[in-house]
Design an enzyme around this catalytic site. Structure first.
Site, PDB file in Angstrom:
ATOM      1  N   SER A  23      -8.581 -27.133 -49.498  1.00  0.00           N
ATOM      2  CA  SER A  23      -8.505 -28.595 -49.385  1.00  0.00           C
ATOM      3  C   SER A  23      -9.566 -29.532 -49.839  1.00  0.00           C
ATOM      4  O   SER A  23     -10.715 -28.832 -49.954  1.00  0.00           O
ATOM      5  CB  SER A  23      -7.990 -29.089 -47.961  1.00  0.00           C
ATOM      6  OG  SER A  23      -8.019 -30.513 -47.965  1.00  0.00           O
TER       7      SER A  23
ATOM      8  N   TYR B  42      -9.924 -28.907 -38.970  1.00  0.00           N
ATOM      9  CA  TYR B  42      -9.319 -28.481 -39.928  1.00  0.00           C
ATOM     10  C   TYR B  42     -10.457 -28.486 -41.082  1.00  0.00           C
ATOM     11  O   TYR B  42     -10.715 -27.449 -41.737  1.00  0.00           O
ATOM     12  CB  TYR B  42      -8.344 -29.444 -40.425  1.00  0.00           C
ATOM     13  CG  TYR B  42      -7.778 -29.240 -41.786  1.00  0.00           C
ATOM     14  CD1 TYR B  42      -6.923 -28.152 -41.922  1.00  0.00           C
ATOM     15  CD2 TYR B  42      -7.799 -30.062 -42.837  1.00  0.00           C
ATOM     16  CE1 TYR B  42      -6.221 -27.866 -43.013  1.00  0.00           C
ATOM     17  CE2 TYR B  42      -7.302 -29.895 -44.135  1.00  0.00           C
ATOM     18  CZ  TYR B  42      -6.386 -28.630 -44.193  1.00  0.00           C
ATOM     19  OH  TYR B  42      -5.868 -28.425 -45.453  1.00  0.00           O
TER      20      TYR B  42
END
Length: 222
Positions: free
Chosen positions: A131, A144
């Site tokens: 990501s 995350y």
């Protein structure tokens, strides 16, 4: 080709597009019913194999099932994972640990189960979906982002080590993609966020993202 997180979003789009390339596909996630729906949308041979990235003790047996079914694993796409929507100060350490367990240890564990077969073949490609949060910290994403940063360190090291075995390693850093990742994200107390972010809603489609990934794989991009 083995795709984790194949029941929705980017994984689902990758499965459908890759099935058009005359491939044998293994579709994995925790959701068998959803995987079977995806399999019906795919062309060619598909094998639905449920796995839970938190249960790493099952990875070796799952990998053996794939080998018994298709004889080789040529491409592993580590797409499965879970996100977060909470400030660090409000996030329990249990949530930090769960996100790391799924995103980092689950991905690394499955890769290590597959790696000996690729080494024996003297060929293979491992693709891990990270990501932009794996390169830059972002609001409400501390756990995350940490898990995705960790993946970058592991897989860049693995790329150097496995070059001698003709195994390619690629990392993918999508920006905002219109999926349900924010709905399924964990809040600080571990409950699902259950809301779609506006940035996610305005993002590119899963299909466009999947095509970009496939193009990168075809070009052996890092």
């Amino acid at each position: 080709i083995w795709i984790t997180g194949a029941s929705s979003g980017i994984g689902k789009a990758l499965a459908i597009k890759m099935s058009e390339l005359n491939t044998n596909l293994v579709l994995s996630s925790r959701k068998k019913e959803e995987l079977e729906k995806v399999a019906h949308l795919c062309k060619g041979n598909t094998f639905v194999l449920t796995i839970d990235l938190e249960k790493q003790s099952n990875f070796n047996s799952a990998t053996k099932q794939v080998i018994e079914k298709f004889g080789s694993i040529d491409l592993l796409i580590n797409n499965g994972g879970i996100s977060q929507r909470s400030e660090a100060k409000e996030t329990s350490i249990a949530v930090d640990r769960r996100i790391m367990e799924v995103n980092y240890f689950g991905t690394v564990g499955l890769t290590k189960a597959v790696l000996p077969y690729m080494q024996k073949q003297n060929n293979g490609h491992i693709v891990t979906i990270s990501s932009l949060s794996g390169k830059f910290g972002f609001f409400l994403r501390s756990a995350y982002a940490a898990s995705k940063f960790a993946l970058l360190g592991f897989f860049e090291s693995l790329r150097l080590e496995e070059e001698k075995n003709n195994i390619n390693v690629s990392m993918v850093f999508p920006g905002f993609v219109n999926t349900d990742i924010s709905k399924n994200a964990l809040s600080g107390d571990g409950i699902h966020h259950n809301k779609q972010d506006q940035n996610q809603k305005n993002g590119i489609s899963s299909e466009e993202c999947a095509q970009d990934i496939i193009n990168g794989i075809m070009d052996n991009k890092h």
